[in-house]
Design a protein around this motif. Structure first.
Motif, PDB file in Angstrom:
ATOM      1  N   LEU A 196       0.930  -1.150   0.052  1.00 40.49           N
ATOM      2  CA  LEU A 196       0.065   0.096  -0.069  1.00 40.49           C
ATOM      3  C   LEU A 196       0.657   1.267  -0.058  1.00 40.49           C
ATOM      4  CD1 LEU A 196      -2.835  -1.126   2.579  1.00 40.49           C
ATOM      5  CD2 LEU A 196      -3.067  -0.978   0.052  1.00 40.49           C
ATOM      6  N   ILE A 197       2.137   1.159   0.385  1.00 43.18           N
ATOM      7  CA  ILE A 197       2.799   2.499   0.618  1.00 43.18           C
ATOM      8  C   ILE A 197       3.746   2.467  -0.826  1.00 43.18           C
ATOM      9  CG2 ILE A 197       2.936   2.501   3.001  1.00 43.18           C
ATOM     10  CD1 ILE A 197       5.814   1.471   2.968  1.00 43.18           C
ATOM     11  N   ARG A 198       3.628   1.728  -1.596  1.00 44.35           N
ATOM     12  CA  ARG A 198       4.414   1.616  -2.987  1.00 44.35           C
ATOM     13  C   ARG A 198       4.591   3.073  -3.523  1.00 44.35           C
ATOM     14  NH1 ARG A 198       2.789  -1.745  -8.256  1.00 44.35           N
ATOM     15  NH2 ARG A 198       1.100   0.082  -8.342  1.00 44.35           N
ATOM     16  N   PRO A 199       3.641   3.934  -3.706  1.00 47.25           N
ATOM     17  CA  PRO A 199       3.997   5.268  -3.979  1.00 47.25           C
ATOM     18  C   PRO A 199       4.991   5.951  -3.402  1.00 47.25           C
ATOM     19  CG  PRO A 199       1.532   5.020  -4.280  1.00 47.25           C
ATOM     20  CD  PRO A 199       2.124   3.665  -3.447  1.00 47.25           C
ATOM     21  N   ALA A 200       4.949   5.849  -2.127  1.00 47.80           N
ATOM     22  CA  ALA A 200       5.733   6.645  -1.237  1.00 47.80           C
ATOM     23  C   ALA A 200       7.334   6.019  -1.518  1.00 47.80           C
ATOM     24  CB  ALA A 200       5.507   6.413   0.282  1.00 47.80           C
ATOM     25  N   MET A 201       7.250   4.569  -1.567  1.00 49.58           N
ATOM     26  CA  MET A 201       8.665   4.111  -1.575  1.00 49.58           C
ATOM     27  C   MET A 201       9.344   4.495  -3.150  1.00 49.58           C
ATOM     28  SD  MET A 201       7.903   0.360  -0.133  1.00 49.58           S
ATOM     29  CE  MET A 201       9.402  -0.285  -0.486  1.00 49.58           C
ATOM     30  N   ILE A 202       8.271   4.673  -3.996  1.00 47.58           N
ATOM     31  CA  ILE A 202       8.846   4.825  -5.372  1.00 47.58           C
ATOM     32  C   ILE A 202       9.378   6.103  -5.401  1.00 47.58           C
ATOM     33  CG2 ILE A 202       8.440   5.135  -7.733  1.00 47.58           C
ATOM     34  CD1 ILE A 202       6.369   2.705  -7.534  1.00 47.58           C
ATOM     35  N   THR A 203       8.662   7.173  -4.763  1.00 41.05           N
ATOM     36  CA  THR A 203       9.074   8.331  -4.650  1.00 41.05           C
ATOM     37  C   THR A 203      10.351   8.691  -3.944  1.00 41.05           C
ATOM     38  OG1 THR A 203       6.650   9.100  -4.574  1.00 41.05           O
ATOM     39  CG2 THR A 203       8.246  10.839  -3.734  1.00 41.05           C
ATOM     40  N   SER A 204      10.641   7.890  -2.801  1.00 40.53           N
ATOM     41  CA  SER A 204      11.759   7.854  -2.036  1.00 40.53           C
ATOM     42  C   SER A 204      12.912   7.287  -2.998  1.00 40.53           C
ATOM     43  CB  SER A 204      11.575   7.095  -0.712  1.00 40.53           C
ATOM     44  OG  SER A 204      10.549   7.604   0.154  1.00 40.53           O
ATOM     45  N   ALA A 205      12.686   6.312  -3.737  1.00 42.60           N
ATOM     46  CA  ALA A 205      13.679   5.655  -4.578  1.00 42.60           C
ATOM     47  C   ALA A 205      14.113   6.719  -5.839  1.00 42.60           C
ATOM     48  CB  ALA A 205      12.982   4.461  -5.095  1.00 42.60           C
ATOM     49  N   ILE A 206      13.135   7.366  -6.207  1.00 45.00           N
ATOM     50  CA  ILE A 206      13.502   8.434  -7.138  1.00 45.00           C
ATOM     51  C   ILE A 206      14.513   9.605  -6.555  1.00 45.00           C
ATOM     52  CG2 ILE A 206      12.647  10.150  -8.651  1.00 45.00           C
ATOM     53  CD1 ILE A 206      10.232   8.403  -9.081  1.00 45.00           C
ATOM     54  N   PHE A 207      14.139  10.151  -5.436  1.00 48.48           N
ATOM     55  CA  PHE A 207      14.809  11.269  -4.901  1.00 48.48           C
ATOM     56  C   PHE A 207      16.142  10.498  -4.481  1.00 48.48           C
ATOM     57  CE2 PHE A 207      10.698  13.389  -3.453  1.00 48.48           C
ATOM     58  CZ  PHE A 207      10.855  14.360  -4.573  1.00 48.48           C
ATOM     59  N   SER A 208      16.118   9.409  -3.745  1.00 40.53           N
ATOM     60  CA  SER A 208      17.513   8.672  -3.363  1.00 40.53           C
ATOM     61  C   SER A 208      18.457   8.579  -4.720  1.00 40.53           C
ATOM     62  CB  SER A 208      17.357   7.415  -2.758  1.00 40.53           C
ATOM     63  OG  SER A 208      18.545   6.797  -2.500  1.00 40.53           O
ATOM     64  N   PHE A 209      17.887   8.103  -5.756  1.00 42.57           N
ATOM     65  CA  PHE A 209      18.386   8.153  -7.002  1.00 42.57           C
ATOM     66  C   PHE A 209      19.199   9.336  -7.587  1.00 42.57           C
ATOM     67  CE2 PHE A 209      19.319   8.133 -11.601  1.00 42.57           C
ATOM     68  CZ  PHE A 209      19.831   6.775 -11.763  1.00 42.57           C
ATOM     69  N   TYR A 210      18.277  10.240  -7.413  1.00 40.81           N
ATOM     70  CA  TYR A 210      18.848  11.863  -7.846  1.00 40.81           C
ATOM     71  C   TYR A 210      19.890  12.316  -6.833  1.00 40.81           C
ATOM     72  CZ  TYR A 210      14.765  12.408 -11.029  1.00 40.81           C
ATOM     73  OH  TYR A 210      13.584  12.276 -11.990  1.00 40.81           O
ATOM     74  N   TRP A 211      19.900  12.211  -5.708  1.00 41.32           N
ATOM     75  CA  TRP A 211      20.526  12.870  -4.728  1.00 41.32           C
ATOM     76  C   TRP A 211      22.014  12.000  -4.800  1.00 41.32           C
ATOM     77  CZ3 TRP A 211      16.728  12.799  -0.167  1.00 41.32           C
ATOM     78  CH2 TRP A 211      15.769  14.024  -0.486  1.00 41.32           C
ATOM     79  N   LYS A 212      22.051  10.633  -5.028  1.00 45.14           N
ATOM     80  CA  LYS A 212      23.330  10.011  -5.075  1.00 45.14           C
ATOM     81  C   LYS A 212      24.146  10.037  -6.279  1.00 45.14           C
ATOM     82  CE  LYS A 212      23.971   7.975  -1.046  1.00 45.14           C
ATOM     83  NZ  LYS A 212      25.248   7.914  -0.425  1.00 45.14           N
ATOM     84  N   TRP A 213      23.109  10.119  -7.347  1.00 47.49           N
ATOM     85  CA  TRP A 213      23.601  10.487  -8.449  1.00 47.49           C
ATOM     86  C   TRP A 213      24.335  11.634  -8.822  1.00 47.49           C
ATOM     87  CZ3 TRP A 213      24.473   6.879 -12.558  1.00 47.49           C
ATOM     88  CH2 TRP A 213      24.852   7.299 -14.051  1.00 47.49           C
ATOM     89  N   GLN A 214      24.151  12.507  -8.373  1.00 44.10           N
ATOM     90  CA  GLN A 214      24.715  13.848  -8.275  1.00 44.10           C
ATOM     91  C   GLN A 214      25.782  14.306  -7.130  1.00 44.10           C
ATOM     92  OE1 GLN A 214      21.638  16.852  -8.228  1.00 44.10           O
ATOM     93  NE2 GLN A 214      21.172  16.784  -6.061  1.00 44.10           N
ATOM     94  N   ASP A 215      25.824  13.500  -6.032  1.00 49.18           N
ATOM     95  CA  ASP A 215      26.775  13.645  -5.157  1.00 49.18           C
ATOM     96  C   ASP A 215      28.263  13.681  -5.650  1.00 49.18           C
ATOM     97  OD1 ASP A 215      27.824  13.639  -2.508  1.00 49.18           O
ATOM     98  OD2 ASP A 215      27.763  11.441  -2.103  1.00 49.18           O
ATOM     99  N   PHE A 216      28.708  14.805  -5.078  1.00 46.45           N
ATOM    100  CA  PHE A 216      29.991  14.852  -5.513  1.00 46.45           C
ATOM    101  C   PHE A 216      30.951  15.161  -4.239  1.00 46.45           C
ATOM    102  CE2 PHE A 216      33.576  18.236  -5.980  1.00 46.45           C
ATOM    103  CZ  PHE A 216      34.186  17.804  -7.124  1.00 46.45           C
ATOM    104  N   PHE A 217      30.451  15.766  -2.947  1.00 45.74           N
ATOM    105  CA  PHE A 217      31.498  15.890  -2.026  1.00 45.74           C
ATOM    106  C   PHE A 217      31.559  14.273  -1.446  1.00 45.74           C
ATOM    107  CE2 PHE A 217      32.976  17.221   1.949  1.00 45.74           C
ATOM    108  CZ  PHE A 217      33.851  18.223   1.550  1.00 45.74           C
ATOM    109  N   GLY A 218      30.782  13.550  -1.479  1.00 46.68           N
ATOM    110  CA  GLY A 218      31.010  12.317  -0.516  1.00 46.68           C
ATOM    111  C   GLY A 218      31.886  11.259  -1.473  1.00 46.68           C
ATOM    112  N   PRO A 219      32.223  11.132  -2.775  1.00 50.84           N
ATOM    113  CA  PRO A 219      33.058  10.602  -3.395  1.00 50.84           C
ATOM    114  C   PRO A 219      34.398  11.393  -3.307  1.00 50.84           C
ATOM    115  CG  PRO A 219      31.009  10.556  -4.613  1.00 50.84           C
ATOM    116  CD  PRO A 219      30.631  11.315  -3.639  1.00 50.84           C
ATOM    117  N   LEU A 220      34.514  12.558  -3.273  1.00 53.48           N
ATOM    118  CA  LEU A 220      35.564  13.469  -3.270  1.00 53.48           C
ATOM    119  C   LEU A 220      36.330  13.202  -1.878  1.00 53.48           C
ATOM    120  CD1 LEU A 220      37.462  15.648  -4.760  1.00 53.48           C
ATOM    121  CD2 LEU A 220      35.903  17.318  -3.295  1.00 53.48           C
ATOM    122  N   LEU A 221      35.392  13.016  -0.882  1.00 49.44           N
ATOM    123  CA  LEU A 221      36.136  12.842   0.422  1.00 49.44           C
ATOM    124  C   LEU A 221      36.473  11.437   0.704  1.00 49.44           C
ATOM    125  CD1 LEU A 221      36.263  14.383   2.922  1.00 49.44           C
ATOM    126  CD2 LEU A 221      34.170  13.542   3.735  1.00 49.44           C
TER     127      LEU A 221
END
Length: 283
Positions: A196-221
Motif C-alpha cells: 500500500l505504501i508503494r507510491p511513497a517508496m517509489i518517490t523515495s527511490a527516485i529522490f535517493s537516485f537523484y541525490w546519490k547520482w549527483q553527489d560530488f562531495f561524498g566521493p571526493l572525500l
C-alpha cells in the motif's frame, strides 16, 4: 457573453505564453549544455549564446568516452550505478522498516527516538563530515564504496518521515483484520502495508537516485583511486588549471550523465506526484 469569452481566451493565451517563456528560460542552461556538446571549443566561447551548432562535433563524445589514464567513462558510469543502486535499495528498504516501527508499533521511548530522528534532519551535513571520516578511516573503508553505501542501510530521516505520513493514512482496521487472519507484525508489514505504501517508496527511490547520482562531495572525500570514481567526480578531471581543458568532451559527458536522470523522471513522474500529494492524508 462575447466579451467574457474573449477575455477568457486572452487570459488563456497570456497564461500559456508566460509558461512557455518561463519554461524556456528554466531549461535554457540544459539546452545550452546539450548544444555545446556538439560544438568545437572555438564556437563554444565565440557563440556562447547560440543553441544551434554550425556543425555537429560527434568527436566530443568519442574523446570524452575515452576517459583518462586508460579508464573509460564506462567504468565511471558503472561505479555510479553500483553506488546509486545499492544505496537506493538500502535507503528505501531500511526507511520503510523504521517508518513501520514508528507508525504502527508502540514502544517505550518512541517519542524521544522520533524527536531525535527529526533533529538529525536539521543538522548540516558539514557537522558530520569529520566524525564520519574518522570513523570510516579507522574501519579501513576509505578508498572504497562502503562509506557511500553502508550508511544507507540504517534509514534516511526524510524518507522515514515521508513513509510514516503515508502509513498514517492507511486505516488501522486493516492491521486488525490481518491479525485475525493470523498475521504477525512481519506479515502485516510485508503483506498489508508494504504494497500500500508503494507510491511513497517509489518517490523515495527516485529522490535517493537523484541525490546519490549527483553527489560530488561524498566521493571526493572518501575515494582517491581514479578507477573507483563515479561520473560526478570524473567530470572534474576534464578541468585542469595546469593544462588545457577539453570543454567539448566535458559537455558531452555531462550530457550523457543527464540521460539516466531524465529517463527515471519520464518513467516515474506520476509516482512522484502521487507519493507527495497523498502523503499526510488521513484515512
Amino acid at each position: 457573453m462575447k466579451s467574457i469569452k474573449i477575455r477568457r481566451i486572452s487570459g488563456t493565451i497570456l497564461y500559456h505564453g508566460f509558461i512557455w517563456i518561463f519554461g524556456f528560460f528554466m531549461i535554457y542552461p540544459i539546452l545550452w549544455l546539450v548544444a555545446s556538446s556538439f560544438k568545437d571549443e572555438v564556437e563554444i566561447f565565440q557563440k556562447s549564446y547560440s543553441l544551434i551548432p554550425s556543425s555537429l562535433q560527434f568527436d566530443n563524445y568519442v574523446q570524452g568516452w575515452k576517459g583518462f589514464g586508460g579508464i573509460t567513462f564506462g567504468t565511471f558510469f558503472k561505479n555510479s550505478f553500483v553506488i546509486v543502486i545499492l544505496s537506493t535499495i538500502g535507503q528505501v528498504a531500511s526507511s520503510a522498516l523504521v517508518a513501520y516501527g514508528f507508525a504502527r508499533i508502540k514502544f517505550v521511548g518512541q517519542k524521544v527516538l522520533f524527536g531525535c530522528m527529526i533533529v538529525t534532519m536539521l543538522l548540516p551535513s558539514q557537522v558530520l563530515m569529520i566524525p564520519q571520516y574518522i570513523l570510516f578511516s579507522k574501519l579501513g573503508w576509505v578508498n572504497s564504496f562502503k562509506p557511500l553505501v553502508v550508511p544507507s542501510y540504517f534509514g534516511y530521516p526524510f524518507f522515514i518521515f515521508l513513509m510514516m505520513q503515508f502509513m498514517e493514512g492507511i486505516p488501522r482496521e486493516l492491521d486488525e483484520a490481518a491479525r485475525i487472519d493470523g498475521c504477525n507484525q512481519w506479515g502485516i508489514f510485508f503483506r498489508i502495508l508494504l504494497p500500500l505504501i508503494r507510491p511513497a517508496m517509489i518517490t523515495s527511490a527516485i529522490f535517493s537516485f537523484y541525490w546519490k547520482w549527483q553527489d560530488f562531495f561524498g566521493p571526493l572525500l572518501y575515494i582517491k583511486k581514479p578507477n573507483l570514481y563515479p561520473v560526478s567526480l570524473a567530470l572534474k578531471l576534464f578541468s585542469d588549471p595546469a593544462a588545457v581543458t577539453d570543454w567539448g568532451a566535458m559537455f558531452a559527458m555531462s550530457t550523457l550523465s543527464l540521460v539516466p536522470v531524465f529517463i527515471i523522471f519520464v518513467m516515474c513522474q506520476k509516482y512522484i506526484v502521487e507519493g507527495i500529494s497523498t502523503t499526510g492524508l488521513k484515512g
